[in-house]
Enzyme design. Structure first.
Site, PDB file in Angstrom:
ATOM      1  N   LYS A 252       0.840  -1.197   0.000  1.00  0.00           N
ATOM      2  CA  LYS A 252       0.000   0.000   0.000  1.00  0.00           C
ATOM      3  C   LYS A 252       0.879   1.253   0.000  1.00  0.00           C
ATOM      4  CE  LYS A 252      -3.435   2.442   2.694  1.00  0.00           C
ATOM      5  NZ  LYS A 252      -4.297   2.506   3.872  1.00  0.00           N
TER       6      LYS A 252
ATOM      7  N   GLU B  20      10.449  -4.701   4.663  1.00  0.00           N
ATOM      8  CA  GLU B  20      10.563  -6.096   4.217  1.00  0.00           C
ATOM      9  C   GLU B  20      10.295  -6.204   2.715  1.00  0.00           C
ATOM     10  OE1 GLU B  20       8.885  -4.997   6.809  1.00  0.00           O
ATOM     11  OE2 GLU B  20       8.938  -6.397   8.494  1.00  0.00           O
TER      12      GLU B  20
ATOM     13  N   GLY C 109      -4.739  -1.698   4.959  1.00  0.00           N
ATOM     14  CA  GLY C 109      -3.944  -2.818   4.455  1.00  0.00           C
ATOM     15  C   GLY C 109      -4.620  -4.163   4.674  1.00  0.00           C
ATOM     16  N   ARG C 110      -5.168  -4.380   5.872  1.00  0.00           N
ATOM     17  CA  ARG C 110      -5.762  -5.686   6.183  1.00  0.00           C
ATOM     18  C   ARG C 110      -7.154  -5.840   5.569  1.00  0.00           C
ATOM     19  NH1 ARG C 110      -4.743  -2.451  10.311  1.00  0.00           N
ATOM     20  NH2 ARG C 110      -6.403  -1.612  11.626  1.00  0.00           N
TER      21      ARG C 110
ATOM     22  N   GLU D 144      -4.856  -6.640  14.737  1.00  0.00           N
ATOM     23  CA  GLU D 144      -4.329  -5.331  14.328  1.00  0.00           C
ATOM     24  C   GLU D 144      -5.443  -4.285  14.381  1.00  0.00           C
ATOM     25  OE1 GLU D 144      -2.596  -4.204  10.248  1.00  0.00           O
ATOM     26  OE2 GLU D 144      -0.774  -4.678  11.346  1.00  0.00           O
TER      27      GLU D 144
ATOM     28  N   HIS E 199      -5.253 -33.197  17.047  1.00  0.00           N
ATOM     29  CA  HIS E 199      -4.123 -34.032  17.481  1.00  0.00           C
ATOM     30  C   HIS E 199      -2.976 -33.179  18.000  1.00  0.00           C
ATOM     31  CE1 HIS E 199      -6.050 -37.650  15.983  1.00  0.00           C
ATOM     32  NE2 HIS E 199      -6.555 -36.838  15.066  1.00  0.00           N
TER      33      HIS E 199
ATOM     34  N   LYS F 205       9.513  -0.850  14.193  1.00  0.00           N
ATOM     35  CA  LYS F 205      10.119  -0.484  12.905  1.00  0.00           C
ATOM     36  C   LYS F 205      11.218   0.547  13.120  1.00  0.00           C
ATOM     37  CE  LYS F 205       5.842  -0.802  10.131  1.00  0.00           C
ATOM     38  NZ  LYS F 205       4.921  -0.057   9.277  1.00  0.00           N
TER      39      LYS F 205
HETATM   40  O1  LIG Z   1       1.073  -2.731   2.228  1.00  0.00           O
HETATM   41  P1  LIG Z   1       2.172  -2.119   3.034  1.00  0.00           P
HETATM   42  O2  LIG Z   1       2.118  -0.631   3.041  1.00  0.00           O
HETATM   43  O3  LIG Z   1       3.515  -2.634   2.573  1.00  0.00           O
HETATM   44  O4  LIG Z   1       1.971  -2.561   4.539  1.00  0.00           O
HETATM   45  C1  LIG Z   1       2.012  -3.892   4.904  1.00  0.00           C
HETATM   46  C2  LIG Z   1       1.450  -4.110   6.267  1.00  0.00           C
HETATM   47  O5  LIG Z   1       2.199  -3.385   7.222  1.00  0.00           O
HETATM   48  C3  LIG Z   1       1.334  -2.862   8.218  1.00  0.00           C
HETATM   49  O6  LIG Z   1       1.266  -1.501   8.043  1.00  0.00           O
HETATM   50  C4  LIG Z   1       1.846  -3.160   9.587  1.00  0.00           C
HETATM   51  O7  LIG Z   1       3.206  -2.888   9.690  1.00  0.00           O
HETATM   52  C5  LIG Z   1       0.001  -3.519   7.965  1.00  0.00           C
HETATM   53  O8  LIG Z   1      -1.048  -2.786   8.440  1.00  0.00           O
HETATM   54  C6  LIG Z   1       0.034  -3.654   6.480  1.00  0.00           C
HETATM   55  O9  LIG Z   1      -0.915  -4.574   6.028  1.00  0.00           O
END
Ligand SMILES: O=P(O)(O)OC[C@H]1O[C@](O)(CO)[C@@H](O)[C@@H]1O
Length: 529
Positions: free
Chosen positions: A216, A222, A273-274, A359, A390, A499
Site C-alpha cells: 500500500k 521487508e 492494508g488488512r 491489528e 491431534h 520499525k
Molecule cells: O502494504 P504495506 O504498506 O507494505 O503494509 C504492509 C502491512 O504493514 C502494516 O502496516 C503493519 O506494519 C500492515 O497494516 C500492512 O498490512
C-alpha cells in the site's frame, strides 16, 4: 462534531451495568446442556442463514436475556450510526483522518450507494465519484489478469508483500485452489528473512516469472528489501523487460515508478492494508481464478455488506457475532478465540484473521485517546481440522482456561476420494458436541467438564462467492466489537515503534556500537554481531 464525542462508550451505557449484574447473578453459571434440555427450539432460535453462510450460535453461553441486553448495548453505543457513517464514507478512521471504504471495492457499478442518514448525503456524493474510479481500476486490473492468464510464457507469479499485502491474497489463492486454472504456480514472499526468497529464486527463470510488488505504502522495509533482491536477480539473470515482468500494486504509484516499475495498479488511502485484498492487492487472486471468479468473490462480499448494512440488529450475523465477542471478552473474561476451519484449503484463515482482528482491535485507548478500563481484542489462533485435534484440542477440552472455538465446515467437497469428507464432517460435529456435552462419569484424568462454547459456521460449498461472504462477515464482526469498545479499528500505531528501533539497530550490528542500549539488547547484539 468529532465522531467520538457523539458516541457513548460501552462502560457508560446502562446495558453494560445490567450485563455485569446479569453475569454476577447467574449468567456466569449458564449451562448449555440445561439450556438445550429446557428449550427444544434453542437451535432454531440461535442460528441463522446469512448470505452464503449459515451460523449456529446455539452452543454459546447466551440466552434471550443476554442477547437482548447485548443488543441494547449495541443501540446505546451507537453501533448502527457508526456503521452507517462507514457506509456513508465519513472519516471514521479519526487518527488518520480517513474514510473506511473497503466495502466500496465490492460495490456493483450499476448500483448507487444509498444514504442511510440525512447527514451522509454530502459524503455520499464523493463516494459516487470514488465508485467510478474503483470500477475503472478494477476493469484494468482484471483485463491485465486475463492477459496474464492467456500468456503461457509466464509460469510463475511471485507476490512480494507483507501483512495485508500478503495474507489475504495468499489465503484466497489457497482457499480457491480448485478454481485456479492450471498452468501457473503462485508464490508468496513476505519475510525479510532472505531464506524465503533465496529458496525460491533457484526454482524460477527470469523470462517466465512475473513479480507483483504489493505494498500500500511502497515503503515497507521487508517488501522493499525483497523487491530489490528480486529485481537484482532478474537483471543478473539477463532479464530486461521490467515492464512485462514486474507490476506494482500500491497507493504510492510515484514510488513504484521511481523504483522502475511502469505497470502499476492503484488503490486509495481509504482501504486499510488488512482490508485490501478486494483492491489491486487482489491481483494474484484474479490471475489465479480469472476475472469472472474475482467478480463473484466481490459479489459474495457485497451480499454480506448489504446484510450488515440493512438487517435488523437482532438478525444481523456480524452484529450477533461481534456482540458475542464482547460478551466473552468483557464479561466472561475469555482472552482468546480458536479458529478451526475444517477444510484444508482454509489453512491460512487463522493467520489472516489474526491480522484482521488483532491489528484492528488490539487497542488500549478509546477514540478520544483515553485509557480503557476493559479488555479489547482477544488472541486469535488455530489450525485446520482435524490437525488441531491431534495437537492442542486437549487443552480446549480439559485445560483450565475456556477458549471459545469457531468452527467452519463446508458441506460439499470438491474432491471425489471416498470416505474422507464424511469423516471430516463427523469430526467437526463431534468436536463441537464434545466441547459442549463433556463427560462427567469417568472421573479424574478422563473427566471432560463440557459446557465449552463454540460457534459453527457452514458454507454449502467453498466458492469465490461464499468465500468472499465469509471474509466480509469476519471484517464486519470485528467492526462491531470495535464500535462497542469505542476504539479506532482502522489504525495500527502499535506496529511503528519496532520499525523505528530496527532502523537504529541494523547499523549497530555491523559497528558493534551498543551506546545507549539497555543491558539485554546490548548483550544480545554483541552475540549476534
Ligand atoms: O502494504 P504495506 O504498506 O507494505 O503494509 C504492509 C502491512 O504493514 C502494516 O502496516 C503493519 O506494519 C500492515 O497494516 C500492512 O498490512
Amino acid at each position: 462534531m468529532a465522531l467520538h464525542l457523539e458516541r457513548v462508550r460501552c462502560d457508560a451505557a446502562p446495558a453494560w451495568v445490567e450485563l455485569k449484574d446479569l453475569y454476577a447473578e447467574g449468567a456466569s453459571a449458564f449451562d448449555l446442556r440445561k439450556a438445550f434440555a429446557t428449550d427444544p427450539q434453542r437451535f432454531q432460535s440461535f442460528s441463522q442463514q446469512a448470505p452464503h453462510v449459515f451460523a449456529d450460535l446455539s452452543k454459546n453461553l447466551i440466552d434471550e436475556a443476554t442477547q437482548g441486553l447485548l443488543l441494547e448495548l449495541a443501540e446505546q453505543t451507537g453501533l448502527a450510526q457508526h456503521r452507517d457513517a462507514m457506509f456513508a464514507g465519513e472519516k471514521i478512521n479519526t487518527t488518520e483522518q480517513r474514510a473506511v471504504m473497503h466495502w466500496l471495492l465490492r460495490y456493483p457499478q450499476e448500483k448507487r450507494p444509498v444514504a442511510q442518514v440525512e447527514s451522509a448525503r454530502d459524503a455520499l456524493k464523493n463516494v459516487a465519484n470514488e465508485l467510478a474510479e474503483v470500477h475503472t481500476t478494477l476493469d484494468a486490473m482484471l483485463a491485465y489478469a486475463e492477459k496474464l492468464r492467456a500468456d503461457a510464457a509466464i509460469t510463475d507469479v511471485v507476490n512480494i508483500g507483507i501483512g495485508g499485502s500478503d495474507l489475504g491474497p495468499q489465503m484466497a489463492v489457497l482457499a480457491l485452489d480448485s478454481f485456479v486454472t492450471p498452468g501457473k504456480r503462485f508464490h508468496f514472499i513476505s519475510n525479510v528473512d532472505g531464506h524465503e526468497l533465496a529458496a525460491l529464486l533457484p526454482r524460477l527463470k527470469p523470462e517466465s516469472t512475473l513479480f507483483l510488488i504489493a505494498s500500500k505504502t511502497f515503503t515497507t522495509a521487508e517488501t522493499m528489501t525483497n523487491a530489490r533482491s528480486a529485481k537484482a536477480w532478474f537483471e543478473a539473470g539477463g532479464g530486461k523487460d521490467i515492464a512485462r515482468h514486474f507490476a506494482a500494486l500500491t497507493t504510492n504509484v510515484e514510488a513504484a515508478k521511481a523504483f522502475g516499475i511502469a505497470t502499476t495498479f492503484g488503490f486509495w488511502d481509504w482501504v486499510g492494508g488488512r482490508y485490501s485484498m478486494w483492491s489491486a492487492i487482489g491481483l494474484p487472486i484474479a490471475i489465479a481464478i480469472g476475472a469472472q471468479g474475482f467478480r463473484e468473490f466481490l459479489a459474495g462480499a457485497h451480499a454480506m455488506d448489504e446484510h450488515f448494512r440493512t438487517a435488523p440488529l437482532a438478525e444481523n450475523l456480524p452484529v450477533r457475532l461481534g456482540l458475542l465477542d464482547v460478551w466473552y471478552r468483557n464479561f466472561h473474561g475469555f482472552t482468546s478465540r480458536s479458529i478451526a476451519p475444517y477444510h484444508s484449503a482454509l489453512r491460512r484463515l487463522p493467520a489472516y484473521l489474526q491480522q484482521l482482528e488483532m491489528e484492528s482491535n488490539g487497542k488500549q485507548v478509546d477514540l478520544a485517546g483515553r485509557p480503557l478500563p476493559y479488555g479489547t481484542s482477544p488472541v486469535l489462533w488455530g489450525e485446520p481440522g482435524t490437525n488441531g485435534q491431534h495437537a492442542y484440542f486437549q487443552m480446549l477440552h480439559q485445560g483450565t482456561d475456556v477458549v471459545p472455538v469457531e468452527f467452519v465446515a463446508v458441506k460439499k467437497a470438491r474432491h471425489t476420494l471416498p470416505g474422507h469428507h464424511p469423516a471430516l464432517l463427523a469430526n467437526v460435529l463431534a468436536q463441537a458436541q464434545a466441547l459442549m456435552v463433556g463427560k462427567a462419569d469417568a472421573g479424574g484424568h478422563r473427566n471432560f467438564p463440557g459446557n465449552r462454547p463454540s460457534t459453527f459456521l457452514v458454507l454449502e460449498e467453498l466458492t469465490p462467492e461464499s468465500f468472499g461472504a465469509l471474509i466480509a462477515l469476519q471484517e464486519h464482526r470485528v467492526f462491531v466489537s470495535g464500535a462497542v469498545w469505542c476504539i479506532n479499528s482502522f489504525d495500527q500505531w502499535g506496529v511503528e515503534l519496532g520499525k523505528v528501533l530496527a532502523k537504529d539497530i541494523e547499523p549497530r550490528l555491523k559497528s558493534g556500537d551498543v551506546a545507549g542500549l539497555d543491558g539485554s539488547t546490548a548483550g544480545l547484539l554483541a552475540r549476534l554481531s
